[in-house]
Design a protein around this motif. Structure first.
Motif, PDB file in Angstrom:
ATOM      1  N   ARG A 103       0.847  -1.192   0.000  1.00  0.00           N
ATOM      2  CA  ARG A 103       0.000   0.000   0.000  1.00  0.00           C
ATOM      3  C   ARG A 103       0.882   1.242   0.000  1.00  0.00           C
ATOM      4  O   ARG A 103       1.930   1.263   0.663  1.00  0.00           O
ATOM      5  CB  ARG A 103      -0.909   0.008   1.227  1.00  0.00           C
ATOM      6  N   PRO A 104       0.488   2.302  -0.705  1.00  0.00           N
ATOM      7  CA  PRO A 104       1.341   3.498  -0.827  1.00  0.00           C
ATOM      8  C   PRO A 104       1.790   4.072   0.512  1.00  0.00           C
ATOM      9  O   PRO A 104       2.987   4.283   0.745  1.00  0.00           O
ATOM     10  CB  PRO A 104       0.456   4.492  -1.583  1.00  0.00           C
ATOM     11  N   GLU A 105       0.834   4.319   1.415  1.00  0.00           N
ATOM     12  CA  GLU A 105       1.187   4.914   2.702  1.00  0.00           C
ATOM     13  C   GLU A 105       1.663   3.858   3.700  1.00  0.00           C
ATOM     14  O   GLU A 105       2.438   4.163   4.610  1.00  0.00           O
ATOM     15  CB  GLU A 105      -0.011   5.682   3.272  1.00  0.00           C
ATOM     16  N   GLY A 106       1.204   2.644   3.531  1.00  0.00           N
ATOM     17  CA  GLY A 106       1.661   1.567   4.406  1.00  0.00           C
ATOM     18  C   GLY A 106       3.156   1.333   4.263  1.00  0.00           C
ATOM     19  O   GLY A 106       3.874   1.128   5.246  1.00  0.00           O
ATOM     20  N   PHE A 107       3.630   1.388   3.019  1.00  0.00           N
ATOM     21  CA  PHE A 107       5.063   1.229   2.755  1.00  0.00           C
ATOM     22  C   PHE A 107       5.860   2.325   3.469  1.00  0.00           C
ATOM     23  O   PHE A 107       6.900   2.071   4.082  1.00  0.00           O
ATOM     24  CB  PHE A 107       5.305   1.289   1.250  1.00  0.00           C
ATOM     25  N   LYS A 108       5.352   3.565   3.409  1.00  0.00           N
ATOM     26  CA  LYS A 108       6.030   4.687   4.064  1.00  0.00           C
ATOM     27  C   LYS A 108       6.009   4.534   5.586  1.00  0.00           C
ATOM     28  O   LYS A 108       6.980   4.854   6.271  1.00  0.00           O
ATOM     29  CB  LYS A 108       5.366   6.004   3.678  1.00  0.00           C
ATOM     30  N   ALA A 109       4.889   4.026   6.107  1.00  0.00           N
ATOM     31  CA  ALA A 109       4.771   3.840   7.556  1.00  0.00           C
ATOM     32  C   ALA A 109       5.800   2.833   8.048  1.00  0.00           C
ATOM     33  O   ALA A 109       6.455   3.041   9.085  1.00  0.00           O
ATOM     34  CB  ALA A 109       3.360   3.377   7.911  1.00  0.00           C
ATOM     35  N   LEU A 110       5.967   1.739   7.320  1.00  0.00           N
ATOM     36  CA  LEU A 110       6.952   0.728   7.706  1.00  0.00           C
ATOM     37  C   LEU A 110       8.372   1.295   7.648  1.00  0.00           C
ATOM     38  O   LEU A 110       9.194   1.012   8.522  1.00  0.00           O
ATOM     39  CB  LEU A 110       6.843  -0.491   6.791  1.00  0.00           C
ATOM     40  N   ALA A 111       8.631   2.107   6.629  1.00  0.00           N
ATOM     41  CA  ALA A 111       9.962   2.701   6.484  1.00  0.00           C
ATOM     42  C   ALA A 111      10.264   3.622   7.666  1.00  0.00           C
ATOM     43  O   ALA A 111      11.383   3.621   8.202  1.00  0.00           O
ATOM     44  CB  ALA A 111      10.056   3.477   5.173  1.00  0.00           C
ATOM     45  N   LEU A 112       9.250   4.414   8.084  1.00  0.00           N
ATOM     46  CA  LEU A 112       9.467   5.320   9.216  1.00  0.00           C
ATOM     47  C   LEU A 112       9.664   4.539  10.509  1.00  0.00           C
ATOM     48  O   LEU A 112      10.464   4.934  11.367  1.00  0.00           O
ATOM     49  CB  LEU A 112       8.281   6.290   9.345  1.00  0.00           C
ATOM     50  N   CYS A 113       8.952   3.430  10.664  1.00  0.00           N
ATOM     51  CA  CYS A 113       9.132   2.595  11.855  1.00  0.00           C
ATOM     52  C   CYS A 113      10.581   2.134  11.973  1.00  0.00           C
ATOM     53  O   CYS A 113      11.181   2.182  13.056  1.00  0.00           O
ATOM     54  CB  CYS A 113       8.204   1.382  11.797  1.00  0.00           C
TER      55      CYS A 113
END
Length: 235
Positions: free
Chosen positions: A56-66
């Motif tokens: 998912r577009p934002e899910g990928f970013k969320a995992l990266a920030l984690c």
């Protein structure tokens, strides 16, 4: 503890209206306050739960920030991550995450809850399929009530498909309009650069270039005003 908030709604309508979105944010905020979590980011997806979060577009970013912040992911409810036990199990191997509605649950408990939820959905789907088959059988046998129920369901499904078709068509139309407007932007700026200072003079400038509105019409002052608003430009 640092956490990254992740919110997911399934439809564009829910995303635009905030239906479900604000409730999820409220669950996460309250859980963070009660457990001393520091929210270091928030990401919102408007996608189906069938996709794994990393797709998912934002899910990928969320995992990266984690990973960057050494934070845990937090969602309001487990099904906001995924409705698939497999996806949740795979995610557990990548990062740690929390669920706001059961903040003390460990990985084993979360895996168990996910498995039970998936099993219940499968039971419901099977029961629904069996009930519809029985209803159709009664209708085929001439039961008037069953015949009417089958017709009502068919009409409702047809209406739903029609609404979906209209939504897709409108989205495509807006994409076409935006794409056409993008081709007009340099011409609009060129006209403004030439010191034209009325809507009519801009319309004349664009028409002289042989350009047309997304509807294929010549430019009018009203059409120019809409175009200028779209690009946030003024005289």
């Amino acid at each position: 503890m640092k956490v990254v908030a992740y919110i997911r709604v399934s439809t564009k309508g829910q995303g635009e209206s905030g239906l479900g979105l604000e409730a999820q944010r409220d669950y996460i905020t309250r859980a963070a306050q009660q457990n001393g979590w520091e929210i270091v980011g928030e990401f919102v997806d408007v996608v189906s739960g069938k996709l794994a979060i990393e797709e998912r577009p934002e899910g990928f970013k969320a995992l990266a920030l984690c990973k960057e912040q050494k934070a845990q992911l937090v969602v309001a409810k487990l099904d906001r991550l995924s409705r698939s036990v497999l996806h949740i199990a795979q995610l557990m191997e990548q990062i740690d995450f929390k669920v706001a509605t059961m903040p003390q649950a460990d990985k084993f408990q979360l895996h168990l809850f996910a498995a039970l939820a998936q099993q219940e959905r499968e039971f419901i789907a099977n029961r629904t399929k069996e009930a519809l088959a029985a209803l159709q059988s009664r209708a085929d046998a001439g039961d008037a009530v069953a015949v009417q129920k089958v017709k009502n369901r068919s009409d409702a499904l047809a209406k739903g498909r029609a609404v979906a078709d209209i939504t897709v068509a409108n989205e495509q139309r807006m994409k076409n309009v935006n794409a056409h407007q993008a081709t007009l932007q340099p011409h609009l700026l060129a006209c403004l650069y030439n010191k034209v200072n009325t809507l009519q003079s801009v319309a004349d400038c664009l028409n002289t270039k042989g350009l047309r509105t997304p509807r294929g019409s010549e430019f009018t002052p009203t059409a120019v005003r809409r175009l200028m608003l779209a690009f946030n430009v003024s005289f």
